[in-house]
Design an enzyme around this catalytic site. Structure first.
Site, mmCIF file in Angstrom:
data_model
loop_
_atom_site.group_PDB
_atom_site.id
_atom_site.type_symbol
_atom_site.label_atom_id
_atom_site.label_comp_id
_atom_site.label_asym_id
_atom_site.label_seq_id
_atom_site.Cartn_x
_atom_site.Cartn_y
_atom_site.Cartn_z
ATOM 1 N N GLY A 71 0.810 -1.215 0.000
ATOM 2 C CA GLY A 71 0.000 0.000 0.000
ATOM 3 C C GLY A 71 0.845 1.268 0.000
ATOM 4 N N THR A 72 1.936 1.249 0.729
ATOM 5 C CA THR A 72 2.771 2.448 0.829
ATOM 6 C C THR A 72 3.284 2.856 -0.552
ATOM 7 O OG1 THR A 72 3.417 1.836 3.063
ATOM 8 C CG2 THR A 72 4.866 3.387 1.920
ATOM 9 N N ASN A 151 -7.581 3.665 9.059
ATOM 10 C CA ASN A 151 -6.903 2.559 9.716
ATOM 11 C C ASN A 151 -6.958 2.635 11.233
ATOM 12 O OD1 ASN A 151 -5.175 4.747 8.571
ATOM 13 N ND2 ASN A 151 -3.698 3.941 10.037
ATOM 14 N N GLN A 179 -7.421 -0.544 3.941
ATOM 15 C CA GLN A 179 -8.170 -1.124 5.074
ATOM 16 C C GLN A 179 -9.526 -1.667 4.651
ATOM 17 O OE1 GLN A 179 -7.299 -1.643 8.292
ATOM 18 N NE2 GLN A 179 -5.276 -0.741 8.098
ATOM 19 N N SER A 199 -3.510 -3.589 -0.458
ATOM 20 C CA SER A 199 -2.372 -4.331 0.088
ATOM 21 C C SER A 199 -2.846 -5.678 0.631
ATOM 22 C CB SER A 199 -1.773 -3.482 1.218
ATOM 23 O OG SER A 199 -0.728 -4.183 1.830
ATOM 24 N N ALA A 200 -2.194 -6.766 0.184
ATOM 25 C CA ALA A 200 -2.701 -8.113 0.471
ATOM 26 C C ALA A 200 -2.642 -8.512 1.948
ATOM 27 C CB ALA A 200 -1.932 -9.138 -0.365
ATOM 28 N N HIS A 201 -1.657 -7.981 2.696
ATOM 29 C CA HIS A 201 -1.506 -8.494 4.072
ATOM 30 C C HIS A 201 -2.620 -8.033 5.015
ATOM 31 C CE1 HIS A 201 0.309 -5.024 6.404
ATOM 32 N NE2 HIS A 201 0.540 -4.586 5.193
ATOM 33 N N THR A 237 11.734 -7.278 -10.695
ATOM 34 C CA THR A 237 11.323 -8.652 -10.996
ATOM 35 C C THR A 237 10.013 -8.987 -10.287
ATOM 36 O OG1 THR A 237 13.603 -9.297 -11.327
ATOM 37 C CG2 THR A 237 12.049 -11.087 -10.866
ATOM 38 N N CYS A 325 1.636 2.264 12.681
ATOM 39 C CA CYS A 325 2.730 2.930 11.981
ATOM 40 C C CYS A 325 3.259 4.111 12.769
ATOM 41 C CB CYS A 325 2.266 3.361 10.607
ATOM 42 S SG CYS A 325 1.409 2.044 9.774
HETATM 43 N N1 PLP Z 1 -2.792 2.818 3.821
HETATM 44 C C1 PLP Z 1 -3.482 2.417 4.904
HETATM 45 C C2 PLP Z 1 -4.833 2.994 5.162
HETATM 46 C C3 PLP Z 1 -2.931 1.489 5.784
HETATM 47 O O1 PLP Z 1 -3.613 1.105 6.866
HETATM 48 C C4 PLP Z 1 -1.631 0.964 5.512
HETATM 49 C C5 PLP Z 1 -0.987 0.013 6.444
HETATM 50 O O2 PLP Z 1 -1.179 0.064 7.636
HETATM 51 C C6 PLP Z 1 -0.974 1.401 4.362
HETATM 52 C C7 PLP Z 1 -1.582 2.321 3.543
HETATM 53 C C8 PLP Z 1 0.376 0.861 4.004
HETATM 54 O O3 PLP Z 1 0.264 -0.412 3.435
HETATM 55 P P1 PLP Z 1 1.533 -1.398 3.402
HETATM 56 O O4 PLP Z 1 1.702 -1.923 4.767
HETATM 57 O O5 PLP Z 1 1.142 -2.462 2.440
HETATM 58 O O6 PLP Z 1 2.684 -0.612 2.914
#
Ligand code: PLP
Length: 395
Positions: A71-72, A151, A179, A199-201, A237, A325
């Site tokens: 996601g970042t 989040n 989220q 973001s998959a996790h 890759t 974070c």
């Molecule tokens: N955006 C939101 C709203 C999130 O909650 C998060 C992760 O906590 C991210 C972006 C970042 O995603 P990633 O952990 O895949 O970099």
């Protein structure tokens, strides 16, 4: 010791079914999808199938999905890519005050390069004000970016309405659905956005893999230059096993969405009801029901969120103070401050985020422990003693 995980907004365990699908792509189908030979072709086939599956699950076309490291990176890509591509049209962007650090930190960097940002405020529940949004639009506005669900407090934003406003003004619209994906319905065509990150996790997929949806026909500058991967828009890759796991996890999440959302919301509601009824001087942050199914965020007056977090950890219960974070920082949460929560109250905040493996027994055990911990910490709190004396009670 019994351990309970109530931090699913930080990350989720990988679904074993997704892991099963991933395993052959580490050791058997290990070719580089960009290679011209058989090994490459069979890896590319898996990536293509995963892309098709993900696209169909979010209402997109396969060539609108670009894989990223998470996601970042996807959030960075939108802000930096729009800045690069559209600076000639304007240098103003609108985002909300409660975005994730991936957005806010990037915005601060772009400000140093001459871009201007309007940070939209939110109401007491954490929802952006559409009138303020309309008033913030300028002739040089090139992007409106508001997250789908927050989040920290789980608030869900009116993305469809925001995208309509953006479209009326000919401005690009982005939503960070990190989220929301896997928990709420996220159909890009229905929402009408131009970009969406995920973001998959966060939905029981692997870490380190995500994607950016880029609507066909919308040009976007590149931030990771290198080889010709992702139709030359993102070098590096291709992470085949992670992409396969991502597609499988999303597919499972979508299939089980209604069932899981209902179950998780029942845990959240039972938790919220008991905490509000049994712990005094506590505030639920965000809306009572208009929030992510698993999210319950509370401020406990007169004590520090960190102290609660560490005490819960000692009791085997994993939660977050503020957003994961920003943990480690002593600043009060920017989300709660934007919602008008007083700074001292914001310092006593804890995010509980439930997931599909939690049970009602865990909910009840957590409330029981939480009650004990909050009471013990308050007994040691000078602020609490003063308040109690002021009310003529005994601590
Ligand atoms: N955006 C939101 C709203 C999130 O909650 C998060 C992760 O906590 C991210 C972006 C970042 O995603 P990633 O952990 O895949 O970099």
């Amino acid at each position: 010791m019994k351990r309970i995980y109530i931090d699913h907004s930080a990350t989720t365990p990988l679904d074993k079914r997704a892991l099963e699908k991933m395993l052959p792509y580490f050791t058997e189908v290990y070719g580089n999808p960009n290679s011209q030979h058989f090994f490459g072709r069979e890896a590319m086939k898996a990536v293509d199938e995963a892309r098709d599956k993900i696209a169909s699950l979010i209402g997109a076309k396969p060539n609108e999905i670009y894989f990223t490291s998470g996601g970042t990176e996807a959030d960075n890509w939108v802000l930096r890519g729009v800045a690069q591509q559209f600076a000639h049209k304007g240098k103003h962007m609108i985002i909300s005050k409660i975005e994730h650090a991936a957005m806010l930190t990037t915005a601060k960097e772009l400000e140093k390069q001459g871009f201007e940002f309007t940070y939209l405020g939110v109401d007491k529940y954490g929802v952006v004000d559409l009138e303020e949004l309309k008033k913030s639009i300028r002739p040089d506005t090139i992007l409106i970016g508001v997250m789908f669900a927050n989040n920290e407090v789980g608030t869900i934003q009116p993305i469809k309405e925001i995208a309509e406003i953006a479209k009326e003004h000919g401005i690009l619209c982005f939503t960070d659905a990190v989220q929301a994906m896997g928990t709420l319905k996220t159909d890009v065509r229905e929402l009408g956005v131009d970009f969406m990150s995920f973001s998959a996790h966060k939905f029981y997929g692997p870490k380190g893999i995500g994607a950016l949806y880029i609507r066909n026909g919308v040009p976007l500058g590149r931030i990771i230059t290198g080889g010709h991967q992702e139709r030359t828009k993102r070098g590096g890759t291709t992470n085949v096993p992670a992409i396969v796991g991502f597609a499988e996890a999303l597919s499972i999440a979508e299939e089980e969405l209604d069932k899981n959302a209902k179950y998780i919301a029942s845990l959240r509601d039972a938790f919220i009801d008991r905490v509000l009824a049994e712990i005094p001087y506590v505030r639920l942050n965000g809306h009572r029901t208009q929030r992510l199914p698993g999210n319950a965020d509370f401020s406990f007056e007169y004590i520090e969120g960190e102290s609660i977090l560490f005490s819960l950890d000692l009791a085997g219960i994993a939660v977050s103070s503020g957003s994961a974070c920003s943990s480690g920082s002593l600043e009060a949460s920017h989300v709660l401050l934007a919602m008008g929560v007083p700074e001292a109250t914001a310092h006593g905040s804890i995010r509980f985020s439930f997931g599909k493996h939690n049970t009602m027994e865990e909910v009840n055990y957590t409330v029981d422990k939480l009650k004990e911990i909050v009471q013990k910490l308050r007994e040691m709190s000078p602020l609490y003693s003063e308040m109690i004396k002021g009310e003529g009670k005994n601590v």
